[in-house]
Scaffold this motif. Structure first.
Motif, PDB file in Angstrom:
ATOM      1  N   LEU A  85       0.898   4.203  -2.823  1.00 42.75           N
ATOM      2  CA  LEU A  85       0.591   5.601  -2.521  1.00 42.75           C
ATOM      3  C   LEU A  85       1.785   6.506  -2.779  1.00 42.75           C
ATOM      4  O   LEU A  85       1.619   7.668  -3.191  1.00 42.75           O
ATOM      5  N   ASP A  86       2.973   6.015  -2.544  1.00 42.04           N
ATOM      6  CA  ASP A  86       4.163   6.826  -2.817  1.00 42.04           C
ATOM      7  C   ASP A  86       4.266   7.193  -4.297  1.00 42.04           C
ATOM      8  O   ASP A  86       4.814   8.243  -4.650  1.00 42.04           O
ATOM      9  N   ALA A  87       3.730   6.345  -5.165  1.00 44.43           N
ATOM     10  CA  ALA A  87       3.753   6.625  -6.605  1.00 44.43           C
ATOM     11  C   ALA A  87       2.696   7.637  -7.015  1.00 44.43           C
ATOM     12  O   ALA A  87       2.768   8.190  -8.119  1.00 44.43           O
ATOM     13  N   ASP A  88       1.721   7.887  -6.153  1.00 46.34           N
ATOM     14  CA  ASP A  88       0.659   8.869  -6.394  1.00 46.34           C
ATOM     15  C   ASP A  88       0.016   8.693  -7.769  1.00 46.34           C
ATOM     16  O   ASP A  88      -0.039   9.633  -8.568  1.00 46.34           O
ATOM     17  N   GLN A 105       0.828  -1.209   0.000  1.00 48.98           N
ATOM     18  CA  GLN A 105       0.000   0.000   0.000  1.00 48.98           C
ATOM     19  C   GLN A 105       0.861   1.256   0.000  1.00 48.98           C
ATOM     20  O   GLN A 105       0.581   2.231  -0.720  1.00 48.98           O
ATOM     21  N   HIS A 106       1.905   1.254   0.821  1.00 55.23           N
ATOM     22  CA  HIS A 106       2.811   2.407   0.852  1.00 55.23           C
ATOM     23  C   HIS A 106       3.485   2.596  -0.509  1.00 55.23           C
ATOM     24  O   HIS A 106       3.617   3.737  -0.986  1.00 55.23           O
ATOM     25  N   GLN A 107       3.925   1.514  -1.109  1.00 53.45           N
ATOM     26  CA  GLN A 107       4.546   1.600  -2.435  1.00 53.45           C
ATOM     27  C   GLN A 107       3.582   2.228  -3.438  1.00 53.45           C
ATOM     28  O   GLN A 107       3.968   3.105  -4.228  1.00 53.45           O
TER      29      GLN A 107
END
Length: 380
Positions: free
Chosen positions: A302-305, A298-300
């Motif tokens: 969201l970090d890509a936006d 999930q973090h990966q």
């Protein structure tokens, strides 16, 4: 890190698919196939006598798995059925009898899943229920205001991923004479570490295997606290399974969770559930470990936006989080359709796009999803 070796059958069945709907139909691990085969083989070998095994060691093993996951003191409070709807109807039948013909006063959040929403609204039409719905944030204060026989709430709301953290406070309001508190744990069971040990004597808890338990449909369960609803009005012959060989006098009930059973059911889901639980134990994959794997993905993502035009309804924060990300915006449906054309599975509820993460995904899958979303948006 990847765990795809546990899902070779499901992944190879559609090798080009990216499945980001683990919050919906979670892909089945290979162990579930072994469980399904075991159910067939027992039926073939034991025939009529299979029920002694199903309602004996198979049943007890499944109860023990659920009790361990939820911190339940007594596995006997757990019963299994094809759907949570079966249990909802039986709980309501017991409470409706107590209401002596008056409409049953029910409190719920305004974000409950359609199984509850549709049924309770039909009960309202029939004059059986007087329903009050409130936003999740207002549930506890409305419950404390009193005047309800039944309080129903999801641990994790299916449409937004909102987590209701007031379970102990809600449980403190419950009593055998009412109100009864029913928690729909379908989006919480094996997605959030959940310890019900302190409130197991006061709440009903519903969930099943279709989602994060990875066992498929047909294996739902109810934890029913002792002393609550000893004689559901809607009942079936399995609610007195131990007495089947005795002369039938009156309508008897099992003294434990089995009092909520119906009639003959397909037991293969219970076999699958046990097989998957055994696999997870052997692999050392408890709920915390699986959640950590999903959180990293999930973090990966969201970090890509990759969805700048949509609003994330359930941002990642410290502490428990739903296994899906819920994005709201007018383009949700069109993005979902564009992904599906690329054999990338998510789901959409109105204007909310839900992207679910599971054990069978890895960082490469997330990168492919991000690339697809950028392609849909016309970005490099």
């Amino acid at each position: 890190m990847t765990h795809k070796h546990l899902f070779t059958r499901a992944l190879s069945a559609n090798p080009d698919r990216l499945h980001f709907a683990a919050h919906s139909h979670h892909l089945w691990p290979d162990a579930s196939f072994a469980g399904q085969v075991a159910a067939w083989e027992d039926a073939a070998h034991l025939a009529d006598h299979k029920w002694a095994k199903i309602m004996g060691p198979v049943w007890s093993q499944a109860q023990a798995h659920v009790a361990r996951e939820l911190g339940l003191p007594d596995p006997a409070t757990i019963a299994f059925a094809p759907s949570t709807h079966d249990f909802l109807v039986r709980i309501m039948s017991a409470m409706t009898e107590r209401a002596s013909g008056a409409p049953l006063r029910v409190l719920a959040t305004d974000g409950e899943f359609h199984s509850f929403r549709r049924q309770v609204e039909r009960w309202v039409e029939a004059g059986v229920v007087d329903l009050q719905t409130v936003p999740a944030a207002g549930l506890l204060s409305a419950a404390k205001a009193g005047g309800h026989e039944l309080i129903f709430a999801s641990h994790v709301l299916f449409n937004s991923g909102t987590i209701i953290a007031d379970l102990e406070a809600l449980a403190a309001l419950a009593a055998p004479d009412g109100p009864w508190v029913v928690i729909d744990g379908y989006h919480g069971f094996m997605a959030l570490e959940t310890d019900l040990s302190a409130i197991a004597d006061r709440i009903f808890y519903l969930s099943g295997g279709y989602k994060y338990a990875m066992a498929g449909e047909g294996v739902c369960f109810l934890h029913a606290p002792t002393g609550f609803a000893p004689r559901p009005v809607i009942t079936g012959w399995y609610a007195a399974f131990d007495e089947l060989a005795d002369a039938q006098r009156g309508v008897g009930y099992a003294p434990d969770g089995r009092r909520f059973l119906g009639s003959t059911f397909d037991p293969s889901g219970v076999y699958r559930f046990n097989a998957v639980q055994a696999m997870l134990l052997a692999e050392g994959l408890g709920t915390a470990a699986i959640s950590a794997h999903c959180a990293a993905l999930q973090h990966q993502f969201l970090d890509a936006d990759p969805l700048p035009g949509l609003t994330l309804l359930n941002p990642l924060q410290a502490g428990p989080h739903a296994r899906f990300l819920a994005f709201q915006g007018q383009e949700a449906a069109s993005i979902h359709a564009a992904l599906e054309q690329r054999n990338i599975i998510t789901d959409v509820r109105g204007d909310v796009l839900r992207i679910g993460f599971g054990l069978y995904q890895d960082a490469e899958d997330v990168a492919r999803l991000v690339g697809a979303l950028r392609s849909i948006a016309g970005k490099p």
